[in-house]
Motif scaffolding. Structure first.
Motif, PDB file in Angstrom:
ATOM      1  N   GLN A  76      54.833  43.080  46.190  1.00 30.44           N
ATOM      2  CA  GLN A  76      55.074  44.493  46.466  1.00 30.44           C
ATOM      3  C   GLN A  76      54.608  45.370  45.307  1.00 30.44           C
ATOM      4  OE1 GLN A  76      59.155  45.439  47.326  1.00 30.44           O
ATOM      5  NE2 GLN A  76      58.672  47.430  48.217  1.00 30.44           N
ATOM      6  N   ASN A  77      53.892  46.452  45.662  1.00 27.07           N
ATOM      7  CA  ASN A  77      53.401  47.429  44.686  1.00 27.07           C
ATOM      8  C   ASN A  77      52.407  46.840  43.684  1.00 27.07           C
ATOM      9  OD1 ASN A  77      55.010  49.436  45.869  1.00 27.07           O
ATOM     10  ND2 ASN A  77      56.742  48.954  44.537  1.00 27.07           N
ATOM     11  N   VAL A  78      51.757  45.752  44.076  1.00 26.59           N
ATOM     12  CA  VAL A  78      50.704  45.144  43.258  1.00 26.59           C
ATOM     13  C   VAL A  78      49.444  45.095  44.111  1.00 26.59           C
ATOM     14  CG1 VAL A  78      49.929  43.131  41.958  1.00 26.59           C
ATOM     15  CG2 VAL A  78      52.356  43.782  41.931  1.00 26.59           C
ATOM     16  N   TYR A  79      48.340  45.537  43.538  1.00 19.27           N
ATOM     17  CA  TYR A  79      47.084  45.684  44.276  1.00 19.27           C
ATOM     18  C   TYR A  79      45.965  44.992  43.501  1.00 19.27           C
ATOM     19  CZ  TYR A  79      50.337  49.426  45.308  1.00 19.27           C
ATOM     20  OH  TYR A  79      51.492  50.114  45.569  1.00 19.27           O
ATOM     21  N   ALA A  80      44.855  44.735  44.164  1.00 16.49           N
ATOM     22  CA  ALA A  80      43.707  44.124  43.495  1.00 16.49           C
ATOM     23  C   ALA A  80      42.431  44.607  44.153  1.00 16.49           C
ATOM     24  CB  ALA A  80      43.793  42.601  43.569  1.00 16.49           C
ATOM     25  N   LEU A  81      41.377  44.707  43.360  1.00 12.53           N
ATOM     26  CA  LEU A  81      40.073  45.119  43.896  1.00 12.53           C
ATOM     27  C   LEU A  81      38.959  44.645  42.979  1.00 12.53           C
ATOM     28  CD1 LEU A  81      39.080  47.768  42.024  1.00 12.53           C
ATOM     29  CD2 LEU A  81      40.871  48.873  43.344  1.00 12.53           C
ATOM     30  N   GLY A  82      37.743  44.748  43.483  1.00 14.56           N
ATOM     31  CA  GLY A  82      36.579  44.344  42.708  1.00 14.56           C
ATOM     32  C   GLY A  82      36.287  42.863  42.820  1.00 14.56           C
ATOM     33  N   ASP A  83      35.581  42.329  41.835  1.00 15.29           N
ATOM     34  CA  ASP A  83      35.117  40.943  41.873  1.00 15.29           C
ATOM     35  C   ASP A  83      36.260  39.933  41.952  1.00 15.29           C
ATOM     36  OD1 ASP A  83      32.729  42.213  41.518  1.00 15.29           O
ATOM     37  OD2 ASP A  83      32.141  41.141  39.710  1.00 15.29           O
ATOM     38  N   VAL A  84      37.431  40.308  41.481  1.00 12.22           N
ATOM     39  CA  VAL A  84      38.569  39.388  41.478  1.00 12.22           C
ATOM     40  C   VAL A  84      39.020  39.036  42.894  1.00 12.22           C
ATOM     41  CG1 VAL A  84      40.460  41.061  41.446  1.00 12.22           C
ATOM     42  CG2 VAL A  84      40.700  38.923  40.195  1.00 12.22           C
ATOM     43  N   CYS A  85      38.562  39.815  43.881  1.00 11.48           N
ATOM     44  CA  CYS A  85      38.902  39.546  45.280  1.00 11.48           C
ATOM     45  C   CYS A  85      37.824  38.716  45.982  1.00 11.48           C
ATOM     46  CB  CYS A  85      39.129  40.856  46.041  1.00 11.48           C
ATOM     47  SG  CYS A  85      40.496  41.839  45.403  1.00 11.48           S
ATOM     48  N   GLY A  86      36.671  38.525  45.334  1.00 11.85           N
ATOM     49  CA  GLY A  86      35.637  37.646  45.871  1.00 11.85           C
ATOM     50  C   GLY A  86      34.865  38.190  47.046  1.00 11.85           C
ATOM     51  N   LYS A  87      34.915  39.504  47.269  1.00 12.64           N
ATOM     52  CA  LYS A  87      34.219  40.091  48.412  1.00 12.64           C
ATOM     53  C   LYS A  87      33.375  41.275  47.961  1.00 12.64           C
ATOM     54  CE  LYS A  87      35.149  42.210  52.946  1.00 12.64           C
ATOM     55  NZ  LYS A  87      36.217  42.642  53.875  1.00 12.64           N
ATOM     56  N   ALA A  88      32.107  41.288  48.368  1.00 14.02           N
ATOM     57  CA  ALA A  88      31.205  42.395  48.018  1.00 14.02           C
ATOM     58  C   ALA A  88      31.255  42.682  46.515  1.00 14.02           C
ATOM     59  CB  ALA A  88      31.545  43.646  48.815  1.00 14.02           C
ATOM     60  N   LEU A  89      30.751  41.735  45.734  1.00 14.50           N
ATOM     61  CA  LEU A  89      30.806  41.833  44.274  1.00 14.50           C
ATOM     62  C   LEU A  89      29.765  42.830  43.772  1.00 14.50           C
ATOM     63  CD1 LEU A  89      32.307  39.156  44.952  1.00 14.50           C
ATOM     64  CD2 LEU A  89      31.445  38.243  42.807  1.00 14.50           C
ATOM     65  N   LEU A  90      30.048  44.094  43.981  1.00 16.20           N
ATOM     66  CA  LEU A  90      29.122  45.166  43.622  1.00 16.20           C
ATOM     67  C   LEU A  90      29.893  46.290  42.937  1.00 16.20           C
ATOM     68  CD1 LEU A  90      27.204  45.288  47.012  1.00 16.20           C
ATOM     69  CD2 LEU A  90      26.315  44.353  44.866  1.00 16.20           C
ATOM     70  N   THR A  91      29.324  46.835  41.881  1.00 17.24           N
ATOM     71  CA  THR A  91      29.991  47.883  41.107  1.00 17.24           C
ATOM     72  C   THR A  91      30.376  49.103  41.942  1.00 17.24           C
ATOM     73  OG1 THR A  91      28.909  47.173  39.072  1.00 17.24           O
ATOM     74  CG2 THR A  91      29.724  49.433  39.127  1.00 17.24           C
ATOM     75  N   PRO A  92      29.474  49.674  42.733  1.00 17.76           N
ATOM     76  CA  PRO A  92      29.864  50.847  43.529  1.00 17.76           C
ATOM     77  C   PRO A  92      31.001  50.556  44.502  1.00 17.76           C
ATOM     78  CG  PRO A  92      27.471  50.623  43.459  1.00 17.76           C
ATOM     79  CD  PRO A  92      28.043  49.351  42.912  1.00 17.76           C
ATOM     80  N   VAL A  93      31.086  49.313  44.965  1.00 16.92           N
ATOM     81  CA  VAL A  93      32.166  48.932  45.873  1.00 16.92           C
ATOM     82  C   VAL A  93      33.511  48.980  45.140  1.00 16.92           C
ATOM     83  CG1 VAL A  93      33.143  47.040  47.239  1.00 16.92           C
ATOM     84  CG2 VAL A  93      30.694  47.542  47.364  1.00 16.92           C
ATOM     85  N   ALA A  94      33.548  48.420  43.930  1.00 20.80           N
ATOM     86  CA  ALA A  94      34.788  48.429  43.147  1.00 20.80           C
ATOM     87  C   ALA A  94      35.204  49.854  42.801  1.00 20.80           C
ATOM     88  CB  ALA A  94      34.596  47.611  41.871  1.00 20.80           C
ATOM     89  N   ILE A  95      34.235  50.695  42.444  1.00 16.39           N
ATOM     90  CA  ILE A  95      34.537  52.089  42.105  1.00 16.39           C
ATOM     91  C   ILE A  95      35.111  52.815  43.323  1.00 16.39           C
ATOM     92  CG2 ILE A  95      33.492  54.308  41.487  1.00 16.39           C
ATOM     93  CD1 ILE A  95      31.539  52.732  39.707  1.00 16.39           C
ATOM     94  N   ALA A  96      34.448  52.653  44.461  1.00 14.93           N
ATOM     95  CA  ALA A  96      34.901  53.330  45.683  1.00 14.93           C
ATOM     96  C   ALA A  96      36.290  52.852  46.101  1.00 14.93           C
ATOM     97  CB  ALA A  96      33.901  53.098  46.809  1.00 14.93           C
ATOM     98  N   ALA A  97      36.514  51.551  46.032  1.00 12.46           N
ATOM     99  CA  ALA A  97      37.827  51.008  46.403  1.00 12.46           C
ATOM    100  C   ALA A  97      38.904  51.503  45.446  1.00 12.46           C
ATOM    101  CB  ALA A  97      37.775  49.482  46.407  1.00 12.46           C
ATOM    102  N   GLY A  98      38.569  51.569  44.159  1.00 11.23           N
ATOM    103  CA  GLY A  98      39.538  52.012  43.159  1.00 11.23           C
ATOM    104  C   GLY A  98      39.930  53.467  43.323  1.00 11.23           C
ATOM    105  N   ARG A  99      38.968  54.302  43.609  1.00  7.79           N
ATOM    106  CA  ARG A  99      39.270  55.725  43.800  1.00  7.79           C
ATOM    107  C   ARG A  99      40.084  55.947  45.075  1.00  7.79           C
ATOM    108  NH1 ARG A  99      33.251  57.876  42.012  1.00  7.79           N
ATOM    109  NH2 ARG A  99      33.651  57.878  39.742  1.00  7.79           N
ATOM    110  N   ARG A 100      39.739  55.249  46.127  1.00  9.22           N
ATOM    111  CA  ARG A 100      40.493  55.397  47.375  1.00  9.22           C
ATOM    112  C   ARG A 100      41.932  54.916  47.208  1.00  9.22           C
ATOM    113  NH1 ARG A 100      35.357  55.395  48.608  1.00  9.22           N
ATOM    114  NH2 ARG A 100      34.549  56.203  50.585  1.00  9.22           N
ATOM    115  N   LEU A 101      42.109  53.846  46.462  1.00  4.78           N
ATOM    116  CA  LEU A 101      43.457  53.350  46.227  1.00  4.78           C
ATOM    117  C   LEU A 101      44.289  54.389  45.471  1.00  4.78           C
ATOM    118  CD1 LEU A 101      45.575  51.096  46.326  1.00  4.78           C
ATOM    119  CD2 LEU A 101      44.579  50.189  44.206  1.00  4.78           C
TER     120      LEU A 101
END
Length: 356
Positions: free
Chosen positions: A299-324
C-alpha cells in the motif's frame, strides 16, 4: 540527526530520469519531497546510456560520412585521424555538467537530495547509512544494470557501462548479443575503426523487432564489415599469454580480441534494496510487479521505469513518473501512462525507428 525518522509526503528511491521527473513534478504541488540516489544523478540514460551513447553514435556517423565525401565533391588530403581520448574527454565533461544540472534542478524544485544507497526496513522506512526516511507515498525507480553471463572468465569482458570507461579504441572487438544495445555498440565501434565481430544466439540481430527491420539491419551490418557469428552461445572467456582474449562459444573458439562486450540484456536493481521487508512482489526476473497505475503489492508504494521490466525507455519513465505525481498529489485519480504504441529508435547504421 541519525536515529530520528525524517518524514516526507513523497519519497523517491532512485535519481534517474523517472525518479527525478516524478519528484520535481510532485514538488510543484506544494508537498515535501525527497529523492534518494547512491550514484550520479540522471541514472542510466545520462551516465551510461542514451546521452553518452548518442555522442559516440554521432562521432561514428561523422566517420561514416567520410566514406562518401568524394562522391559529393569534397576533397580530403591525407587519411583522416580519429583520437578516441579526445571524444571521451569532451563527452565525460559534458556528462559531468549534466550531473550538476540535475542536482540544481532538484534544488530549485525544492526536492531534498539524499545521496546514498537506500534499503527498506521492516517498519516501512528507507535506511540510508543509518538514517531512516519515511514517505506517506514511496516510489521506487532504482533502474537496472547490464547482465553478465554465468560462464568462466566472464569478468574479463565488459558491459555497456564499461564501454564508456574505455580509454582507447580496441583494435579487435567482440560484441555479444543481438538486441539494440549490441547492435548500436557494434556499429559505433566498427565505424570508428575497430574490427568487430557480433555474436548472436540465432540467425539475425534485433530478432524481436519487425522481420523486415531485422533482416535489413543484419544485412547492413555485414555489408559494413562487421562479422556476424550466428548460432552462438557463450561457453568461456580466457586471457591469452599475449594479453588478448579468447572467446569460446558453441559456434567455435575465436581469439585475438582486445575487448569483449557483454550486451545480452539488463536486469533490475531489486535484489539489494530489501523489498521483502515491505511486501513488494517481484516476478521471476526480479522486476517489480505493478498495475496500470504503477501500484505495487504494498500500500502507498509505487514503481516505474526499468525496475518494472517493461518499455525500458527514458521518455516512458519520465511520462509515467509525471503522471503518477499528478494522480497522487494533483487530484487526478484516473491519470496513468498508456503503454500502447510507444515509438522506439535504434541508433544503428543506418538509423531505424518503429512503433512498438
Amino acid at each position: 540527526m541519525a536515529g530520528q525518522v525524517k518524514e516526507y509526503d513523497y519519497l523517491v528511491l532512485g535519481g534517474g530520469s523517472g525518479g527525478v521527473a516524478s519528484a520535481r513534478r510532485a514538488a510543484e504541488f506544494g508537498i515535501k519531497v525527497a529523492c534518494i540516489e547512491s550514484k550520479k544523478l540522471g541514472g542510466t540514460c545520462v551516465n551510461v546510456g542514451c546521452v553518452p551513447k548518442k555522442i559516440m553514435f554521432h562521432a561514428a556517423s561523422l566517420a561514416e560520412s567520410l566514406h562518401d565525401m568524394k562522391s559529393y565533391g569534397f576533397t580530403i588530403d591525407g587519411t583522416p585521424q580519429f583520437t578516441w581520448n579526445t571524444i571521451k574527454t569532451s563527452r565525460d565533461a559534458y556528462i559531468q555538467r549534466l550531473n550538476g544540472i540535475y542536482e540544481n534542478l532538484l534544488k530549485k524544485s525544492g526536492v531534498e537530495y539524499v545521496q546514498g544507497w537506500g534499503t527498506f526496513t521492516d517498519d516501512g522506512c528507507v535506511d540510508v547509512d543509518g538514517q531512516k526516511y519515511r514517505g506517506k507515498h514511496t516510489m521506487i525507480a532504482v533502474g537496472g544494470k547490464p547482465t553478465v553471463p554465468d560462464i568462466p572468465g566472464a569478468e574479463f569482458g565488459i558491459t555497456s557501462d564499461g564501454f564508456f570507461e574505455l580509454s582507447d579504441l580496441p583494435k579487435k572487438t567482440a560484441v555479444v548479443g543481438a538486441g539494440y544495445i549490441a547492435v548500436e555498440l557494434a556499429g559505433i565501434m566498427s565505424e570508428l575503426g575497430s574490427d568487430v565481430s557480433l555474436f548472436i544466439r540465432h540467425d539475425k540481430a534485433l530478432r524481436n523487432f519487425d522481420e523486415m527491420i531485422s533482416d535489413n539491419v543484419t544485412d547492413s551490418m555485414e555489408k559494413s564489415g562487421i562479422t556476424i557469428v550466428r548460432q552462438s552461445t557463450s561457453k568461456k572467456l580466457e586471457v591469452a599469454t599475449d594479453g588478448s582474449l579468447t572467446y569460446e562459444t558453441t559456434a567455435g573458439t575465436f581469439s585475438g580480441f582486445n575487448c569483449v562486450i557483454w550486451a545480452i540484456g539488463r536486469e533490475p536493481l531489486t535484489k539489494s534494496i530489501k523489498l521483502e521487508n515491505i511486501g513488494v512482489n517481484v516476478d521471476k526476473k526480479g522486476n517489480i510487479v505493478v498495475d496500470e497505475f504503477q501500484n505495487t503489492s504494498a500500500q502507498n508504494v509505487y514503481a516505474l521505469g526499468d525496475v518494472c521490466g517493461k518499455a525500458l525507455l527514458t521518455p516512458v519513465a519520465i511520462a509515467a513518473g509525471r503522471r503518477l505525481a499528478h494522480r497522487l498529489f494533483d487530484n487526478k485519480p484516473d491519470l496513468k501512462l498508456d503503454y500502447e504504441d510507444i515509438p522506439t529508435v535504434v541508433f544503428s547504421h543506418p538509423l531505424l525507428a518503429l512503433l512498438d
